[in-house]
Design an enzyme around this catalytic site. Structure first.
Site, short mmCIF file in Angstrom:
data_model
loop_
_atom_site.label_atom_id
_atom_site.label_comp_id
_atom_site.label_asym_id
_atom_site.label_seq_id
_atom_site.Cartn_x
_atom_site.Cartn_y
_atom_site.Cartn_z
N LEU A 23 0.82 -1.21 0.00
CA LEU A 23 0.00 0.00 0.00
C LEU A 23 0.85 1.26 0.00
O LEU A 23 0.54 2.23 0.70
CB LEU A 23 -0.95 -0.01 1.20
CG LEU A 23 -2.06 -1.07 1.10
CD1 LEU A 23 -2.88 -1.11 2.39
CD2 LEU A 23 -2.97 -0.81 -0.10
N MET A 26 1.56 3.34 -5.39
CA MET A 26 0.93 2.63 -6.52
C MET A 26 -0.18 1.70 -6.03
O MET A 26 -1.28 1.66 -6.60
CB MET A 26 1.99 1.83 -7.30
CG MET A 26 2.97 2.67 -8.06
SD MET A 26 2.23 3.71 -9.33
CE MET A 26 1.92 2.53 -10.63
N ASN A 45 -0.83 -4.82 3.79
CA ASN A 45 0.51 -4.22 3.73
C ASN A 45 1.33 -4.75 4.89
O ASN A 45 0.81 -4.96 5.99
CB ASN A 45 0.40 -2.69 3.81
CG ASN A 45 1.73 -2.02 3.48
OD1 ASN A 45 2.13 -1.99 2.33
ND2 ASN A 45 2.40 -1.51 4.50
N ALA A 89 10.13 -3.62 -6.11
CA ALA A 89 10.73 -4.64 -6.98
C ALA A 89 12.00 -5.19 -6.33
O ALA A 89 12.68 -4.47 -5.60
CB ALA A 89 11.03 -4.02 -8.34
N SER A 141 2.05 1.34 -15.93
CA SER A 141 2.64 2.66 -16.11
C SER A 141 1.61 3.76 -15.97
O SER A 141 0.45 3.60 -16.37
CB SER A 141 3.30 2.79 -17.49
OG SER A 141 3.73 4.12 -17.67
N LYS A 195 7.28 -3.50 -20.40
CA LYS A 195 7.33 -2.35 -19.48
C LYS A 195 8.75 -1.77 -19.44
O LYS A 195 8.94 -0.55 -19.42
CB LYS A 195 6.88 -2.76 -18.07
CG LYS A 195 7.00 -1.65 -17.02
CD LYS A 195 6.13 -0.46 -17.36
CE LYS A 195 5.87 0.56 -16.27
NZ LYS A 195 6.88 0.98 -15.37
N HIS A 198 9.11 0.20 -22.51
CA HIS A 198 8.35 1.44 -22.32
C HIS A 198 9.19 2.45 -21.53
O HIS A 198 9.30 3.62 -21.90
CB HIS A 198 7.03 1.13 -21.58
CG HIS A 198 6.36 2.33 -21.00
ND1 HIS A 198 6.81 2.96 -19.86
CD2 HIS A 198 5.28 3.03 -21.40
CE1 HIS A 198 6.04 3.99 -19.58
NE2 HIS A 198 5.10 4.07 -20.51
N ASN A 199 9.78 1.99 -20.44
CA ASN A 199 10.55 2.91 -19.59
C ASN A 199 11.80 3.42 -20.31
O ASN A 199 12.18 4.58 -20.16
CB ASN A 199 10.94 2.22 -18.28
CG ASN A 199 9.78 2.13 -17.32
OD1 ASN A 199 8.62 2.13 -17.73
ND2 ASN A 199 10.05 2.04 -16.04
N GLU A 202 10.77 5.98 -22.59
CA GLU A 202 10.48 7.17 -21.76
C GLU A 202 11.79 7.93 -21.46
O GLU A 202 11.83 9.16 -21.55
CB GLU A 202 9.81 6.69 -20.47
CG GLU A 202 9.51 7.74 -19.45
CD GLU A 202 8.97 7.08 -18.16
OE1 GLU A 202 8.09 6.21 -18.24
OE2 GLU A 202 9.45 7.46 -17.08
N LYS A 273 16.01 4.77 -11.71
CA LYS A 273 15.78 3.54 -10.93
C LYS A 273 16.27 2.30 -11.66
O LYS A 273 16.12 1.20 -11.16
CB LYS A 273 14.30 3.43 -10.58
CG LYS A 273 13.89 4.42 -9.49
CD LYS A 273 12.53 4.08 -8.94
CE LYS A 273 12.25 4.88 -7.68
NZ LYS A 273 10.86 4.78 -7.26
P1 NBP Z 1 7.65 1.08 -3.42
O1 NBP Z 1 8.40 0.59 -4.58
O2 NBP Z 1 8.15 2.27 -2.69
O3 NBP Z 1 7.51 -0.14 -2.36
C1 NBP Z 1 6.92 0.07 -1.11
C2 NBP Z 1 6.00 -1.09 -0.78
O4 NBP Z 1 6.72 -2.33 -0.77
C3 NBP Z 1 5.39 -0.93 0.62
O5 NBP Z 1 4.09 -1.42 0.59
C4 NBP Z 1 6.32 -1.80 1.46
O6 NBP Z 1 5.73 -2.24 2.65
C5 NBP Z 1 6.50 -2.95 0.51
N1 NBP Z 1 7.60 -3.85 0.87
C6 NBP Z 1 8.93 -3.66 0.87
BR1 NBP Z 1 9.74 -2.06 0.51
N2 NBP Z 1 9.64 -4.72 1.24
C7 NBP Z 1 8.70 -5.65 1.52
C8 NBP Z 1 8.79 -6.97 2.00
N3 NBP Z 1 9.99 -7.54 2.22
N4 NBP Z 1 7.64 -7.63 2.21
C9 NBP Z 1 6.46 -7.06 2.00
N5 NBP Z 1 6.30 -5.79 1.53
C10 NBP Z 1 7.41 -5.10 1.30
O7 NBP Z 1 6.11 1.31 -3.80
P2 NBP Z 1 5.49 2.06 -5.08
O8 NBP Z 1 6.23 3.30 -5.41
O9 NBP Z 1 4.04 2.10 -4.80
O10 NBP Z 1 5.75 1.03 -6.26
C11 NBP Z 1 5.27 -0.30 -6.25
C12 NBP Z 1 5.80 -1.01 -7.48
O11 NBP Z 1 5.30 -0.32 -8.65
C13 NBP Z 1 7.32 -0.97 -7.59
O12 NBP Z 1 7.78 -2.13 -8.20
C14 NBP Z 1 7.59 0.22 -8.48
O13 NBP Z 1 8.82 0.11 -9.16
C15 NBP Z 1 6.41 0.12 -9.44
N6 NBP Z 1 6.02 1.39 -10.07
C16 NBP Z 1 6.07 2.54 -9.37
C17 NBP Z 1 5.67 3.72 -9.98
C18 NBP Z 1 5.68 5.03 -9.23
O14 NBP Z 1 5.38 6.06 -9.85
N7 NBP Z 1 5.95 5.04 -7.93
C19 NBP Z 1 5.24 3.71 -11.31
C20 NBP Z 1 5.18 2.49 -11.98
C21 NBP Z 1 5.57 1.34 -11.36
P3 NBP Z 1 5.94 -1.42 4.01
O15 NBP Z 1 4.91 -0.34 3.99
O16 NBP Z 1 5.73 -2.41 5.08
O17 NBP Z 1 7.34 -0.86 3.98
#
Ligand code: NBP
Length: 493
Positions: A23, A26, A45, A89, A141, A195, A198-199, A202, A273
């Site tokens: 949570l 994204m 989460n 990731a 995306s 993807k 795509h990136n 970008e 990234k």
């Molecule tokens: P983040 O990439 O910042 O990840 C944070 C989330 O991962 C939190 O919910 C965190 O839980 C959880 N997490 C982690 Br860190 N380690 C964990 C573990 N060992 N077990 C369980 N949960 C774990 O989040 P985001 O920016 O929302 O992106 C999510 C995905 O989407 C990523 O792969 C990202 O590359 C991709 N993405 C992001 C964007 C963007 O604009 N941000 C765009 C497109 C794709 P916690 O709260 O307990 O720490």
């Protein structure tokens, strides 16, 4: 019955359609999007406080339910269960899979919606499939707004997994003029590969825009003038999300006072990234040239070396260009042509990867699903979709008759902008890499004959001739003394 660890809201409701893990920005927005489209969704989460804050805040009043443990999440889902992972990731995905897989049953589907590396997706897919479950590696995306309002979604994996998720994905995706911006990308890691491409594209788009800015800025255009130029471009064939936000950026003054524009106050060191780098790495592995995207990656790298650059710049004056009446129009042509070549490279990589990894990627469909929701959404993508619909076997986008004509039309302005930038000392690696790609692709003869001669000279690597079939070697040193040498046929068998 209320299960241990589950929020009270779970008890007594119809089993849910989708479970969502993670949570951060994204996951929260995607969960809200899924719920808004009428699907039941339960979220979990790792850090419980985040779940509670979400349920009490953004999700309050919605149908979204929460779970405090993964077993509680799994218990809440109807079978076959569909679980979407939106966690960081890398190790985060593996950690969640370690806990989740023992809780699931054959036929259940796990969709990784993060930016996972396609090699990791292959590994995880094999692991999940071995357990009798399905794994859908899916690129999403559009950032925060896209996740909430409709992203571009790129799923790949077993067809059965895609069919299980398809109704949800098609409803939550951005809607373009000809349908939802999601389509089955292909087998195994195709979704995450698409993807990644795509990136990388970008990265190329952003670098090309930055170079257009650098040239115009060197000619003295101020941020408000740049805003007007980019706004005008956004009305034409360059219309795109990135051009639109660039125009917006140039209008924003620094709140700190002094009348300065915020863009001028931002440190010129770009972050990344890694997805652009991954694309360059795999393009090198597959032997596919993507010089514009490579240039975008190394440009970010060199930008980050700010201190070194400042020291090296010394007293070198800032580059300047003459502000001619047609400069902006020429830069527009250069940008558009260079962008076409960048997309040509991205599509060429997807074609080769699709063959090498047996993905079965449909290039017209990939252009279609990028038309809305994602960061590279652009008017150009409709033309690219049309080009691959007209000829699915098109060897390169530059060979499409309409793109070939458009590139030829832009060529004089494109060469003049790159030439002027080079003379002035303004780095424009992506714009010029696109031009080099264009020139190399259209060269019937390249100087690689000399490279083959060198390779044969020092390493007996052999060569082919233009006038005879077969493979040959020459004793070059003796030939250099004698002034002539023979090509000795080499038996490759
Ligand atoms: P983040 O990439 O910042 O990840 C944070 C989330 O991962 C939190 O919910 C965190 O839980 C959880 N997490 C982690 Br860190 N380690 C964990 C573990 N060992 N077990 C369980 N949960 C774990 O989040 P985001 O920016 O929302 O992106 C999510 C995905 O989407 C990523 O792969 C990202 O590359 C991709 N993405 C992001 C964007 C963007 O604009 N941000 C765009 C497109 C794709 P916690 O709260 O307990 O720490």
């Amino acid at each position: 019955m209320r299960r241990r660890g589950a929020c009270g809201t779970i008890s007594g409701v119809t089993p849910n359609t989708v479970g969502l893990v993670g949570l951060a920005v994204m996951g929260r927005n995607l969960a809200r999007n899924i719920a808004r489209q009428g699907f039941a969704v339960t979220v979990y989460n790792r850090t419980q406080a985040r779940t509670d804050a979400f349920l009490a805040g953004e999700a309050a009043g919605s149908t979204i339910r929460g779970a405090h443990t993964l077993p509680a999440l799994v218990e809440a889902l109807a079978r076959p269960r569909r679980v979407i992972l939106m966690v960081q990731a890398g190790g985060g995905v593996d950690a969640v899979l370690d806990q989740l897989l023992p809780l699931l049953a054959p036929g259940d589907v796990v969709m990784d919606g993060g930016n996972s590396h396609f090699h990791d997706t292959n590994r995880r897919g094999a692991r999940v499939e071995a357990a009798g479950l399905h794994f859908l590696g899916t690129g999403v995306s559009g950032g925060e707004a896209g996740a909430l309002l409709g992203p571009s979604i790129m799923p790949g994996g077993p067809a059965a997994a895609y069919q299980a998720m398809r109704p949800v994905l098609e409803r939550i995706a951005a809607q373009a003029d000809d349908g939802p911006c999601t389509a089955y990308c292909g087998t195994s890691s195709a979704g995450h590969y698409v993807k990644m491409a795509h990136n990388g594209i970008e990265y190329g788009d952003m670098q090309l825009i930055a170079e257009a800015y650098a040239v115009l800025q060197a000619a003295g255009l101020t941020p408000p003038e740049l805003a007007d130029v980019f706004s005008a471009w956004n009305e034409g064939e360059l219309a795109s999300f990135l051009i639109e936000i660039t125009a917006d950026i140039f209008r924003v003054r620094d709140d700190g006072g002094g009348g300065a524009y915020l863009v001028d106050r931002i440190l010129d060191a770009a972050g990344q990234k890694g997805t652009g780098r991954w694309m360059s790495q795999d393009a090198l592995e597959l032997g596919v040239p993507i010089p514009t995207i490579d240039a975008a990656v190394w440009s970010r790298n060199i930008s980050a070396r700010k201190r070194e650059r400042v020291a090296a710049a010394g007293t070198r004056p800032a580059p300047s260009l003459e502000r001619t009446p047609d400069l902006a129009a020429h830069v527009q042509q250069a940008l558009y042509a260079a962008k076409i070549c960048s997309y040509a490279q991205g599509m060429a990589l997807l074609r080769t990867a699709s063959e090498a990894y047996a993905y079965g990627i449909d290039l017209a469909e990939m252009a279609r699903i990028w038309k809305a929701g994602c960061i590279i959404r652009a008017r150009l993508l409709g033309r690219i979709q049309g080009a691959f619909q007209d000829d699915p076997d098109l060897p390169n986008l530059m060979r499409d008759p309409s793109f070939a004509a458009r590139l030829a039309e832009a060529e004089p302005a494109w060469r003049s902008v790159v030439g002027a930038a080079k003379r002035a000392g303004i780095p424009c690696p992506a714009m010029s890499a696109s031009l080099d790609y264009y020139d190399a692709y259209h060269a019937a003869r390249l100087p690689a004959n000399l490279i083959q001669a060198q390779r044969d000279y020092f390493g007996a690597h052999t060569y082919q001739r233009t006038d005879r079939s077969g493979v040959f070697h020459t004793r070059w040193e003796a030939g250099a003394s004698a002034g002539r040498a023979v090509s000795i046929p080499v038996d490759n068998g």
